[in-house]
Design a protein around this motif. Sequence first.
Motif, PDB file in Angstrom:
ATOM      1  N   PHE A 146       0.838  -1.483  -0.190  1.00 63.28           N
ATOM      2  CA  PHE A 146       0.104   0.127  -0.290  1.00 63.28           C
ATOM      3  C   PHE A 146       0.789   1.284  -0.161  1.00 63.28           C
ATOM      4  O   PHE A 146       2.192   0.900   0.648  1.00 63.28           O
ATOM      5  CB  PHE A 146      -1.110   0.066   1.253  1.00 63.28           C
ATOM      6  CG  PHE A 146      -1.898  -0.976   1.258  1.00 63.28           C
ATOM      7  CD1 PHE A 146      -1.303  -2.153   2.038  1.00 63.28           C
ATOM      8  CD2 PHE A 146      -2.981  -1.074   1.028  1.00 63.28           C
ATOM      9  CE1 PHE A 146      -2.174  -3.860   2.441  1.00 63.28           C
ATOM     10  CE2 PHE A 146      -3.572  -2.580   1.181  1.00 63.28           C
ATOM     11  CZ  PHE A 146      -2.973  -3.285   2.149  1.00 63.28           C
ATOM     12  N   PHE A 176       4.577  -1.014   8.392  1.00 61.44           N
ATOM     13  CA  PHE A 176       4.793   0.172   7.595  1.00 61.44           C
ATOM     14  C   PHE A 176       6.345   0.499   7.640  1.00 61.44           C
ATOM     15  O   PHE A 176       7.054   0.120   8.357  1.00 61.44           O
ATOM     16  CB  PHE A 176       4.214   1.263   8.602  1.00 61.44           C
ATOM     17  CG  PHE A 176       2.522   1.263   7.961  1.00 61.44           C
ATOM     18  CD1 PHE A 176       2.062   0.834   8.984  1.00 61.44           C
ATOM     19  CD2 PHE A 176       1.976   2.217   7.433  1.00 61.44           C
ATOM     20  CE1 PHE A 176      -0.154   0.200   8.635  1.00 61.44           C
ATOM     21  CE2 PHE A 176       0.832   2.073   6.905  1.00 61.44           C
ATOM     22  CZ  PHE A 176       0.035   1.649   7.855  1.00 61.44           C
ATOM     23  N   GLY A 177       6.391   0.868   6.520  1.00 57.11           N
ATOM     24  CA  GLY A 177       8.195   1.286   5.946  1.00 57.11           C
ATOM     25  C   GLY A 177       8.238   2.757   6.695  1.00 57.11           C
ATOM     26  O   GLY A 177       6.940   3.205   7.075  1.00 57.11           O
ATOM     27  N   PRO A 178       9.302   3.026   6.371  1.00 57.34           N
ATOM     28  CA  PRO A 178      10.220   4.720   8.351  1.00 57.34           C
ATOM     29  C   PRO A 178       9.000   5.615   7.039  1.00 57.34           C
ATOM     30  O   PRO A 178       9.626   6.521   7.538  1.00 57.34           O
ATOM     31  CB  PRO A 178      11.041   4.495   8.308  1.00 57.34           C
ATOM     32  CG  PRO A 178      12.012   3.988   6.174  1.00 57.34           C
ATOM     33  CD  PRO A 178      10.688   2.866   6.104  1.00 57.34           C
ATOM     34  N   GLY A 179       8.875   5.956   5.552  1.00 50.21           N
ATOM     35  CA  GLY A 179       8.527   6.771   5.435  1.00 50.21           C
ATOM     36  C   GLY A 179       9.980   7.698   3.917  1.00 50.21           C
ATOM     37  O   GLY A 179      11.164   7.546   4.517  1.00 50.21           O
ATOM     38  N   GLN A 235      -0.296  -4.647   8.732  1.00 49.73           N
ATOM     39  CA  GLN A 235      -0.260  -3.374   8.047  1.00 49.73           C
ATOM     40  C   GLN A 235       1.441  -3.908   8.439  1.00 49.73           C
ATOM     41  O   GLN A 235       1.059  -2.989   9.388  1.00 49.73           O
ATOM     42  CB  GLN A 235      -0.523  -2.936   7.042  1.00 49.73           C
ATOM     43  CG  GLN A 235      -1.818  -2.565   6.118  1.00 49.73           C
ATOM     44  CD  GLN A 235      -2.081  -2.201   5.160  1.00 49.73           C
ATOM     45  OE1 GLN A 235      -1.286  -1.127   5.286  1.00 49.73           O
ATOM     46  NE2 GLN A 235      -3.071  -1.942   4.988  1.00 49.73           N
ATOM     47  N   ILE A 250       4.573   7.132   2.794  1.00 47.56           N
ATOM     48  CA  ILE A 250       4.736   5.951   3.220  1.00 47.56           C
ATOM     49  C   ILE A 250       3.979   4.613   2.739  1.00 47.56           C
ATOM     50  O   ILE A 250       2.824   4.916   2.126  1.00 47.56           O
ATOM     51  CB  ILE A 250       4.180   6.120   4.970  1.00 47.56           C
ATOM     52  CG1 ILE A 250       4.478   7.030   5.798  1.00 47.56           C
ATOM     53  CG2 ILE A 250       4.280   4.778   5.840  1.00 47.56           C
ATOM     54  CD1 ILE A 250       4.111   7.815   6.720  1.00 47.56           C
TER      55      ILE A 250
END
Lengths: 113, 115
Positions: free
Chosen positions: B34, B106-109, B104, B93
């Motif tokens: 996503f 999440f990546g660090p953005g 989900q 993100i």
Amino acid sequence: DQQVKQNSPSLSVQEGRISILNCDYTNSMFDYFLWYKKYPAEGPTFLISISSIKDKNEDGRFTVFLNKSAKHLSLHIVPSQPGDSAVYFCAASATGTASKLTFGTGTRLQVTL
Amino acid sequence: GAVVSQHPSRVICKSGTSVKIECRSLDFQATTMFWYRQFPKQSLMLMATSNEGSKATYEQGVEKDKFLINHASLTLSTLTVTSAHPEDSSFYICSASRGFYNEQFFGPGTRLTVL
């Protein structure tokens, strides 16, 4: 149309006390709810979740309560610690939506000494 | 386990250029990835959902020709902001899902600044 709402943009709690973060939703199709913690310039970190078949889920200092009739959930943190200071997002999803999450607007929690 | 990385973490570009952001699931295969964007003091807004090997599904109001998403493998998705403009400046993100209980990771953005 904000389907997931966190009406308190900020909350300040003293260390050792209980923090209660609230979340309301409007979509009755939502059946799975999650809480995420986020620091500035970082991605959200998963905290705890709850399925609609339950009304409470507990994990250490974190407890999530779900009131389906009121379409309301809350996250309780006890005891609160300074490291808990962050922005907390609640999120919701519905079965059959391919894990798609709808996020609330977030509540900034500050735990003071 | 369940680590998601993003690269770059920060990018500054000139208006009119294109920027590519990578999202990788490091220790698991992601059935779905996503892409979100977050404006200051606002919620995370889902931009698109992508599954490996198929076209991304974009949310209403998101221009698919401007935000190109490629999901080449079960561990890599890329977002390309084409012909970037200052209003595209935001925090992007990505997240990845194993498909288990809708969780989900999440990546660090990536902080994008378009001058």
